[in-house]
Design a protein around this motif. Structure first.
Motif, PDB file in Angstrom:
ATOM      1  N   THR A 181       0.947  -1.196  -0.111  1.00  0.00           N
ATOM      2  CA  THR A 181       0.132  -0.135  -0.173  1.00  0.00           C
ATOM      3  C   THR A 181       0.697   1.121  -0.126  1.00  0.00           C
ATOM      4  O   THR A 181       0.627   2.284  -0.659  1.00  0.00           O
ATOM      5  CB  THR A 181      -0.854   0.035   1.336  1.00  0.00           C
ATOM      6  N   ALA A 182       1.982   1.306   0.603  1.00  0.00           N
ATOM      7  CA  ALA A 182       2.857   2.315   0.795  1.00  0.00           C
ATOM      8  C   ALA A 182       3.479   2.592  -0.677  1.00  0.00           C
ATOM      9  O   ALA A 182       3.627   3.822  -1.018  1.00  0.00           O
ATOM     10  CB  ALA A 182       3.905   2.082   1.907  1.00  0.00           C
ATOM     11  N   ILE A 183       3.908   1.528  -1.150  1.00  0.00           N
ATOM     12  CA  ILE A 183       4.593   1.688  -2.509  1.00  0.00           C
ATOM     13  C   ILE A 183       3.488   2.142  -3.542  1.00  0.00           C
ATOM     14  O   ILE A 183       3.523   3.156  -4.448  1.00  0.00           O
ATOM     15  CB  ILE A 183       4.980   0.331  -2.994  1.00  0.00           C
ATOM     16  N   GLN A 184       2.396   1.719  -3.344  1.00  0.00           N
ATOM     17  CA  GLN A 184       1.206   2.418  -4.332  1.00  0.00           C
ATOM     18  C   GLN A 184       0.891   3.819  -4.023  1.00  0.00           C
ATOM     19  O   GLN A 184       0.679   4.808  -4.931  1.00  0.00           O
ATOM     20  CB  GLN A 184      -0.182   1.559  -4.082  1.00  0.00           C
ATOM     21  N   LYS A 185       0.822   4.317  -2.993  1.00  0.00           N
ATOM     22  CA  LYS A 185       0.789   5.827  -2.604  1.00  0.00           C
ATOM     23  C   LYS A 185       1.950   6.582  -3.116  1.00  0.00           C
ATOM     24  O   LYS A 185       1.832   7.759  -3.613  1.00  0.00           O
ATOM     25  CB  LYS A 185       0.868   5.955  -1.017  1.00  0.00           C
ATOM     26  N   GLU A 186       3.252   6.051  -3.046  1.00  0.00           N
ATOM     27  CA  GLU A 186       4.226   6.449  -3.347  1.00  0.00           C
ATOM     28  C   GLU A 186       4.200   6.982  -4.964  1.00  0.00           C
ATOM     29  O   GLU A 186       4.684   7.957  -5.796  1.00  0.00           O
ATOM     30  CB  GLU A 186       5.419   6.058  -3.099  1.00  0.00           C
ATOM     31  N   ALA A 187       3.682   5.851  -5.549  1.00  0.00           N
ATOM     32  CA  ALA A 187       3.627   5.872  -7.216  1.00  0.00           C
ATOM     33  C   ALA A 187       2.628   6.686  -7.526  1.00  0.00           C
ATOM     34  O   ALA A 187       2.961   7.596  -8.710  1.00  0.00           O
ATOM     35  CB  ALA A 187       3.412   4.256  -7.560  1.00  0.00           C
ATOM     36  N   ILE A 224       7.858  -6.705  -6.031  1.00  0.00           N
ATOM     37  CA  ILE A 224       6.570  -5.940  -5.815  1.00  0.00           C
ATOM     38  C   ILE A 224       6.696  -4.514  -5.951  1.00  0.00           C
ATOM     39  O   ILE A 224       5.840  -3.885  -6.764  1.00  0.00           O
ATOM     40  CB  ILE A 224       6.409  -6.194  -4.204  1.00  0.00           C
ATOM     41  N   VAL A 225       7.669  -3.790  -5.849  1.00  0.00           N
ATOM     42  CA  VAL A 225       7.962  -2.155  -6.012  1.00  0.00           C
ATOM     43  C   VAL A 225       7.839  -2.087  -7.589  1.00  0.00           C
ATOM     44  O   VAL A 225       7.074  -1.361  -7.958  1.00  0.00           O
ATOM     45  CB  VAL A 225       9.144  -1.885  -5.495  1.00  0.00           C
ATOM     46  N   GLY A 226       8.427  -2.961  -8.314  1.00  0.00           N
ATOM     47  CA  GLY A 226       8.516  -2.663  -9.695  1.00  0.00           C
ATOM     48  C   GLY A 226       7.085  -2.985 -10.340  1.00  0.00           C
ATOM     49  O   GLY A 226       6.541  -2.484 -11.203  1.00  0.00           O
ATOM     50  N   ALA A 227       6.392  -4.049  -9.861  1.00  0.00           N
ATOM     51  CA  ALA A 227       5.055  -4.365 -10.305  1.00  0.00           C
ATOM     52  C   ALA A 227       4.199  -3.369 -10.021  1.00  0.00           C
ATOM     53  O   ALA A 227       3.358  -2.881 -10.755  1.00  0.00           O
ATOM     54  CB  ALA A 227       4.490  -5.700  -9.694  1.00  0.00           C
ATOM     55  N   GLU A 228       3.934  -2.599  -8.874  1.00  0.00           N
ATOM     56  CA  GLU A 228       3.145  -1.703  -8.521  1.00  0.00           C
ATOM     57  C   GLU A 228       3.713  -0.316  -9.401  1.00  0.00           C
ATOM     58  O   GLU A 228       2.593   0.371  -9.947  1.00  0.00           O
ATOM     59  CB  GLU A 228       3.210  -1.188  -7.098  1.00  0.00           C
ATOM     60  N   PHE A 229       4.942   0.158  -9.504  1.00  0.00           N
ATOM     61  CA  PHE A 229       5.376   0.925 -10.350  1.00  0.00           C
ATOM     62  C   PHE A 229       4.867   1.019 -11.685  1.00  0.00           C
ATOM     63  O   PHE A 229       4.372   1.945 -12.363  1.00  0.00           O
ATOM     64  CB  PHE A 229       6.764   1.359 -10.065  1.00  0.00           C
ATOM     65  N   LEU A 230       5.043  -0.236 -12.239  1.00  0.00           N
ATOM     66  CA  LEU A 230       4.727  -0.447 -13.750  1.00  0.00           C
ATOM     67  C   LEU A 230       3.196  -0.314 -13.969  1.00  0.00           C
ATOM     68  O   LEU A 230       2.764   0.149 -14.981  1.00  0.00           O
ATOM     69  CB  LEU A 230       5.446  -1.853 -14.018  1.00  0.00           C
ATOM     70  N   THR A 289       9.430   2.976 -16.703  1.00  0.00           N
ATOM     71  CA  THR A 289      10.846   2.508 -16.808  1.00  0.00           C
ATOM     72  C   THR A 289      11.561   2.144 -15.665  1.00  0.00           C
ATOM     73  O   THR A 289      12.171   1.113 -16.018  1.00  0.00           O
ATOM     74  CB  THR A 289      11.463   3.975 -17.160  1.00  0.00           C
ATOM     75  N   ILE A 290      11.479   2.582 -14.500  1.00  0.00           N
ATOM     76  CA  ILE A 290      11.781   2.314 -13.323  1.00  0.00           C
ATOM     77  C   ILE A 290      11.159   0.611 -12.812  1.00  0.00           C
ATOM     78  O   ILE A 290      11.673  -0.047 -12.459  1.00  0.00           O
ATOM     79  CB  ILE A 290      11.477   3.061 -12.144  1.00  0.00           C
ATOM     80  N   GLY A 291       9.699   0.850 -12.774  1.00  0.00           N
ATOM     81  CA  GLY A 291       8.995  -0.523 -12.690  1.00  0.00           C
ATOM     82  C   GLY A 291       9.325  -1.663 -13.416  1.00  0.00           C
ATOM     83  O   GLY A 291       9.522  -2.554 -13.007  1.00  0.00           O
ATOM     84  N   PHE A 292       9.735  -1.413 -14.813  1.00  0.00           N
ATOM     85  CA  PHE A 292      10.078  -2.493 -15.548  1.00  0.00           C
ATOM     86  C   PHE A 292      11.344  -2.935 -15.331  1.00  0.00           C
ATOM     87  O   PHE A 292      11.441  -4.363 -15.294  1.00  0.00           O
ATOM     88  CB  PHE A 292       9.583  -2.359 -17.138  1.00  0.00           C
TER      89      PHE A 292
END
Length: 401
Positions: free
Chosen positions: A141-147, A319-325, A162-165
């Motif tokens: 959830t925190a990663i989603q908010k940041e994204a 997880i970070v990459g998937a949420e960012f992407l 770019t970062i997420g992939f």
């Protein structure tokens, strides 16, 4: 890029254009020239691309550090050229400095990758210390908010994609080689990464050709405009020399023509901005991908922790990459074609103002810059709206007549 930027800086401002028309190129020791030398490209590109929120992930963009190095090299070359009597030893020292600067750039890039690896390790610490599914869910959830916050900035969605992939594919490759039979998952991830890298290289190649073509065309048109101004001035001077000047009307016409030609030249330069920024983005994408590849490698091959911990790091990074992407794609981050020259010009003007302000010692934070960009956009929209209403009113009056 540098030549176009300098010409645009002169032609797009009435005061600098008038000073250039009267006095030519400013002296290298003048206040304006010295202030321009103090402008920090790192600040300019951070404002231009709105990259301050993603800096913990990607560090300072390569294009910014390269511009900074180029500016310093240019100033050193200028100082060297100012010295008419240069010995062979001095020339050798300059060449040695260029070689050492290349080594310094490589060292700076390695430090950047290490810093990014440290930042990623700190970012995933809550997941590493999670003791329950609720803790893992809170991390996501925190990663989603940041994204979401990053996506709200200019070019934020493209950064996210770019970062997420890059993060997701590096994690999948590491996990695939360790978790799947015969490393099938790792090979599949590597194939996917190589295919994306090839696509990015093609985009970079195409953007480079397009930027070079558009830039050369703009420079030719600017040179043609400047030549036309010089020819008109020569004719006006010849006419004044052949007859007595009865009034000031003859002086006004060349001035008006010069202003019109200068505006046309500035417009031609503005038309090159999307192509140049398209190239800059293509460079950024490849730069970020390579930087995160090496940062993840350091994180996943850290001999200071055991294999289960490295595996858990990879899971967190995935997880970070998937949420960012995911969020980046939802916001249209995969389509980074840049067409709105007016919006780019607005960002560039604010970026220049910010760098100038910081060069003069003023405090301007990232939020201030984004707020200035929003205000400039609103003002531009109001002006365009007023112009549209005025044109509609004129059209209506003509129809009545």
């Amino acid at each position: 890029f540098q030549a176009l930027g300098h010409a645009y800086q002169i032609l797009s401002n009435e005061q600098t254009r008038e000073a250039y028309d009267k006095n030519g190129k400013p002296d290298s020791n003048s206040a304006d020239a010295n202030l321009a030398n103090e402008i920090d490209p790192l600040v300019f590109f951070a404002v231009m691309f709105g990259s301050h929120l993603v800096e913990p992930y990607v560090g300072e963009l390569w294009i910014a550090t390269t511009a900074d190095t180029m500016m310093k090299d240019a100033m050193e070359q200028q100082k060297a050229m100012d010295t008419e009597t240069m010995t062979d030893e001095e020339a050798a020292e300059i060449l040695h400095g260029k070689a050492s600067s290349s080594a310094e750039s490589a060292l700076k890039q390695r430090k950047r990758e290490i810093k990014c690896a440290f930042n990623l390790r700190e970012k995933i610490l809550p997941f590493m210390e999670a003791t329950s599914p609720d803790d893992a869910a809170a991390f996501r959830t925190a990663i989603q908010k940041e994204a979401g916050k990053i996506a709200d900035t200019s070019f934020g969605a493209t950064f996210l994609v770019t970062i997420g992939f890059a993060l997701q594919i590096e994690a999948e490759e590491f996990l695939g080689f360790h978790n799947s039979a015969l490393g099938v998952g790792g090979h599949a991830a590597r194939l996917k990464k190589n295919r994306r890298n090839m696509q990015n290289n093609f985009k970079l190649f195409g953007a480079g050709i397009n930027a070079a073509s558009v830039g050369r065309k703009a420079m030719r048109e600017v040179e043609t405009a400047q030549k036309a101004i010089e020819e008109r001035r020569a004719r006006a001077a010849a006419e004044r020399a052949s007859k007595s000047i009865e009034d000031d009307k003859d002086d006004d016409e060349p001035s008006e023509l010069d202003e019109e030609q200068a505006k046309l030249a500035a417009q031609k330069l503005e038309e090159t901005i999307p192509a140049l920024l398209e190239l800059a983005w293509a460079v950024n994408i490849r730069d970020i991908s390579r930087t995160l590849k090496n940062a993840c490698k350091k994180l996943f091959t850290d001999a200071g922790v055991d294999m289960p911990a490295r595996m858990k790091r990879a899971e967190a990074i995935r997880i970070v990459g998937a949420e960012f992407l995911t969020i980046g794609r939802e916001r249209g981050g995969e389509k980074y074609e840049i067409k709105d020259a007016a919006d780019i010009k607005t960002r560039a003007e604010v970026a220049v103002m910010t760098t100038m302000a910081k060069a003069q010692g003023q405090e301007v934070n990232d939020d201030d810059a984004e707020e200035m960009i929003k205000q400039a956009r609103n003002m531009r929209a109001e002006v365009e709206s007023m112009g549209y209403e005025s044109n509609a009113s004129d059209k209506e009056e003509k129809e009545k007549a």
